[in-house]
Write an enzyme that holds these catalytic residues in place. Structure first.
Site, short mmCIF file in Angstrom:
data_model
loop_
_atom_site.label_atom_id
_atom_site.label_comp_id
_atom_site.label_asym_id
_atom_site.label_seq_id
_atom_site.Cartn_x
_atom_site.Cartn_y
_atom_site.Cartn_z
N TYR A 104 56.34 -87.75 -51.09
CA TYR A 104 55.15 -87.33 -50.81
C TYR A 104 53.81 -88.09 -51.34
O TYR A 104 54.07 -88.55 -52.53
CB TYR A 104 55.89 -85.82 -51.80
CG TYR A 104 54.13 -84.59 -51.69
CD1 TYR A 104 54.03 -84.21 -50.31
CD2 TYR A 104 53.05 -85.57 -52.55
CE1 TYR A 104 52.98 -83.55 -51.01
CE2 TYR A 104 52.12 -84.26 -52.12
CZ TYR A 104 51.61 -83.52 -51.39
OH TYR A 104 50.54 -82.60 -50.44
N GLU A 189 47.85 -85.25 -45.70
CA GLU A 189 48.97 -85.43 -46.91
C GLU A 189 49.95 -86.03 -45.67
O GLU A 189 50.39 -85.96 -44.90
CB GLU A 189 49.02 -84.10 -47.31
CG GLU A 189 51.09 -83.15 -47.85
CD GLU A 189 51.08 -82.43 -47.62
OE1 GLU A 189 50.80 -81.29 -48.64
OE2 GLU A 189 51.43 -81.91 -46.54
#
Ligand code: GDP
Ligand code: MN
Length: 377
Positions: A104, A189
């Site tokens: 992530y 993201e």
């Protein structure tokens, strides 16, 4: 908020040199064969619904296909979906990569810290909300230098990347920062950032462009879908206008007074819906425009609550009178006014001439508009 769908997010990534899988977006199953035969989408492939909600992986909106026929069938199935209330209109077909680890990585705006923060976690691929807090590393980034060397090294450690992968991450973070700045983003993201053999690849993309910078990005004009048609008109006319459910329209000036007016109405059992902030307008034409817009929202009654400062009470009254004439018969609404402050006497006089009484007391005026809307609890 301008939230880009994944395929547009990946276009942004490519523009800044971030590694993405090969792929193509399609709007119908008939385009699938061409996309694969042309080589734009290698097989086996991933078929992904282009919706703004997350959790597609778990929700059946990301599928895999080994053949043209399978890809076609998956596309048909996904185009028929309504995913978390959103109809799927576009599908992204991409080469299927074999992923080692899912990481992530995100840059987000931390409004409390008033800085961007870099978030990294080696537990990628699931929604970040479900990742334990201590499994996410957060680094505040000063916007002037951007992501500096020690921060990039710390990110590599937190993602447990070394050797060439750490070098790739370093370059990738440089591109990520450029994308953040260049797109005026409030979120970039990558979840998951896949370790694919000896490469890092952005398998998903979420890019949100800062609202206040949207005017610098006409290329995203058609992406906006969170404004109502009236809100869209308001934006073009530079009027602060928000349309919610509710029966009472509020026209006030200044965010503070506007919010306080909504609170008072709610407190007294009213149901405020549309609200419009005149701000520091000093132009009756602008005020008239605002009234016309309000009429289009068809409120059951309107509360005009003005505190005259920069905005003069007589300006507002003139605008109102001008607008009343232009509002078609069927769209007129009962109006309760409370105008106080700069040029109050002149404003009240003008309103009286037009048959509108200004009620100076806040509670009394709020109660009057609630009664007019017939929305008592
Ligand atoms: P989201 O669930 O809406 O965030 O959609 P993602 O784009 O993140 O995809 C969900 C999951 O699908 C990922 O976490 C991966 O596990 C899987 N996935 C996506 N692309 C690929 C791929 O190319 N190969 C493999 N093996 N899995 C993929
Ligand atoms: Mn994802």
């Amino acid at each position: 908020m301008v939230k880009l769908p994944e395929w547009r997010g990946k276009d942004v990534f490519r523009k800044y040199g971030l590694p993405t899988p090969k792929g193509q977006v399609v709007k119908s199953a008939d385009e699938v064969e061409g996309a694969i035969r042309s080589g734009a989408v290698p097989l086996p492939c991933v078929v992904k619904a282009q919706v703004l909600a997350g959790g597609r992986g778990k929700g059946g909106a990301v599928r895999f296909a080994n053949t043209v026929e399978e890809a076609r069938a998956a596309t048909t199935a996904i185009l028929g979906l309504e995913f978390k209330g959103e109809r799927v209109r576009e599908v992204l077909l991409e080469e299927k990569l074999s992923i080692g680890r899912e990481l992530y990585l995100a840059l987000a705006l931390d409004r409390t810290a008033r800085q961007p923060i870099l978030m990294t976690s080696s537990s990628g691929g699931v929604e970040i909300e479900s990742v334990a807090d201590d499994a996410i590393d957060r680094q505040p980034i000063h916007p002037f230098p951007g992501l500096v060397a020690y921060q990039r090294r710390r990110a590599a450690r937190s993602l447990r990347l070394d050797g060439d992968l750490a070098k790739q991450l370093d370059r990738l973070l440089g591109s990520l920062w450029k994308a953040w700045e260049g797109e005026d983003a409030e979120l970039v993201e990558i979840n998951p950032l896949g370790v694919v053999g000896d490469r890092l690849v952005a398998l998903d993309a979420k890019v949100i462009v800062e609202d206040d910078a949207a005017f610098r990005h006409p290329e995203y004009a058609e992406v906006r879908d969170d404004r109502t048609p009236l809100e869209e008109i308001a934006r073009e006319e530079e009027i602060a206008f928000v349309q919610l459910d509710g029966t009472i329209g509020v026209i006030a000036n200044g965010a503070g007074l506007t919010m306080a007016t909504l609170d008072v109405l709610k407190e007294l059992g009213g149901d405020p819906g549309v609200f419009l902030d005149l701000g520091g307008t000093d132009d009756p034409k602008k005020v008239a425009q605002a009234f016309l817009l309000m009429a289009k929202a068809k409120p059951r009654a309107v509360f005009l609550n003005i505190f005259g400062g920069v905005t003069r009470c007589d300006t507002v009254a003139k605008g109102l009178i001008e607008a009343r004439e232009a509002i078609p018969e069927g769209e007129r609404f009962p109006l309760v006014a409370r105008i106080r402050g700069n040029r109050e006497k002149e404003g009240v006089e003008l309103l009286r001439g037009a048959g509108v009484t200004s009620v100076p007391d806040l509670r009394a005026s709020a109660e009057a508009v609630i009664a007019a809307a017939g929305a008592r609890r």
